[in-house]
Design an enzyme around this catalytic site. Structure first.
Site, short mmCIF file in Angstrom:
data_model
loop_
_atom_site.label_atom_id
_atom_site.label_comp_id
_atom_site.label_asym_id
_atom_site.label_seq_id
_atom_site.Cartn_x
_atom_site.Cartn_y
_atom_site.Cartn_z
N GLY A 1 99.40 9.29 59.68
CA GLY A 1 100.01 7.97 59.81
C GLY A 1 100.67 7.77 61.16
N GLY B 1 98.40 10.93 56.08
CA GLY B 1 97.96 9.64 55.56
C GLY B 1 96.47 9.56 55.31
N GLU C 1 103.35 18.31 57.17
CA GLU C 1 104.59 17.54 57.34
C GLU C 1 105.86 18.38 57.47
OE1 GLU C 1 101.53 14.84 55.62
OE2 GLU C 1 102.21 16.87 55.18
N ASP D 1 103.72 13.73 51.65
CA ASP D 1 103.86 12.52 50.83
C ASP D 1 102.49 11.96 50.45
OD1 ASP D 1 103.33 11.77 53.47
OD2 ASP D 1 104.40 9.87 53.29
#
Length: 419
Positions: free
Chosen positions: A98, A146, A169, A177
């Site tokens: 992302g 993402g 991450e 996430d």
């Protein structure tokens, strides 16, 4: 003297080259291609989504997320669209993640963007999971963060020998996430915990063996697979599955190669079968094997905050539905955006330097158990069922309803750092 000067110049050039590569991977909203960032096309019987930022490894922006979601919903209702294919432009990446640079830069300038991007990205992840049409992700090349979110929740995921999967991450002060709290603890044994905490990369057929992909196809046949899918006439889910299975069965690349973690899985299951990061660290130290010490070295480079949050995230997510996990992850994301580690992690990645933070040993054994328990306890007390219902309808969260509760929970992180 001439040789020494040449060596210095070469060193500076190599340093500049490394930094430039990192910046190309992280540059987001301030540098866009002239072409559309995402292509949305009807081809044959399918809707085709092409992530079109190959210079930046097809990283996701908020604008791309909004376009994909809106078109996904249209195709889902279109009787002439029988399947949806998502792929990345170029040969290097499906999607490397992302818009993390834009997120970090928005910290002091655009707080609403911090809420919008995470909320709408997670809404898209949920929409992919609940999509009524077969959803096929061609995850060739780098697939991280993402990019995992817009693929792993789909019904079919096709890997190639050049696929690279990771959830890195914890290295930048975040957590895995995009529904990582849902799919990672559901992988075999404790594999998901290992991947989440270490950021370990799976490549090629291992992406399929681990359960991230549902099929494996040779890269040179990927174009033919897409053409055959597009040529189907009013296909059922079974027709689509048959085409994918045919190509999968014909692929012999690395067919007899053992899973890269096969010999270590028993130990991974043992090391990560604990409720605390401290015990995982102790398990690795006590084992003392070269593989264990290698993973220990990796973990000690990660954000201590992220390690603690991630372990608890996966433990909680193992018994939750995907929508419940996404709600939990949204609240975690907002706390991380107001903390220190994420922004320091992005700065370090951009400048090719070590993050300025205490060592994992120092922090893990002090306040982080208290912090994590208090933070998750606060989340548990405020489930926000009404917000959840609006979430899945892509209706905006009303700021006045949640700002005080979010402020209270995010302040926990600030107080811990201030101790």
């Amino acid at each position: 003297m001439g040789l020494q000067r040449l060596c210095r110049l070469m060193s500076r050039f190599n340093s500049y080259k490394r930094t430039n590569i990192i910046l190309q991977h992280l540059k987001m909203s301030n540098h866009t291609d002239a072409a559309a960032e995402v292509l949305l096309e009807r081809k044959g019987c399918a809707g085709v989504i092409t992530l079109n930022r190959p210079r930046f490894l097809n990283t996701l922006t908020l604008g791309m997320i909004r376009q994909i979601y809106a078109q996904l919903k249209k195709w889902e209702q279109d009787p002439k669209t029988f399947l949806i294919i998502i792929k990345g432009a170029g040969e290097k990446a499906f999607c490397a993640g992302g818009d993390i640079r834009a997120l970090s830069e928005a910290r002091n300038t655009n707080q609403k963007m911090l809420q919008d991007l995470f909320r709408e990205e997670y809404i898209l992840n949920n929409a992919i999971d609940s999509c009524q049409k077969p959803y096929i992700a061609l995850i060739h090349g780098i697939t991280m963060g993402g990019g995992v979110g817009v693929s792993v929740h789909g019904q079919f995921r096709v890997a190639t020998e050049k696929s690279v999967f990771a959830m890195p991450e914890t290295a930048i002060g975040l957590f895995p996430d995009v529904g990582g709290g849902y799919f990672l603890p559901r992988l075999q044994g404790k594999l998901g915990y290992f991947l989440a905490l270490t950021g370990f990369r799976l490549k090629g057929r291992d992406v399929y063996t681990a359960g991230i992909a549902t099929h494996f196809v040779d890269f040179e046949k990927l174009g033919m697979l897409e053409e055959d899918l597009l040529a189907l006439k009013s296909p059922s889910k079974e027709n689509i599955a048959d085409v994918l299975e045919t190509y999968h069965a014909k692929s012999k690349t690395d067919q007899d190669k053992p899973f890269i973690l096969e010999e270590h899985m028993d130990k991974i299951n043992s090391w990560f079968s604990t409720n605390t990061v401290e015990q995982i660290v102790d398990n690795l130290q006590q084992d003392g094997s070269s593989f264990a010490l290698e993973q220990l070295k990796v973990i000690k480079k990660m954000s201590p905050t992220s390690l603690k949050i991630t372990l608890r995230q996966l433990m909680e997510g193992s018994s939750k539905t995907l929508p419940e996990v996404l709600i939990m992850e949204y609240r975690l994301s907002q706390a991380c955006m107001k903390g220190h580690d994420f922004h320091e992690g992005v700065r370090a990645a951009r400048t090719w330097k070590q993050p300025r933070c205490p060592s994992a040993d120092e922090w893990i054994r002090k306040l982080w158990y208290i912090y994590t328990m208090e933070y998750y306890s606060a989340i548990k007390k405020n489930t926000f069922e009404s917000v959840l219902m609006r979430w899945m309808k892509l209706e905006p969260i009303i700021q006045s309803e949640v700002s005080q509760k979010e402020k209270h929970q995010c302040s926990i992180l600030t107080h811990i750092y201030g101790l």
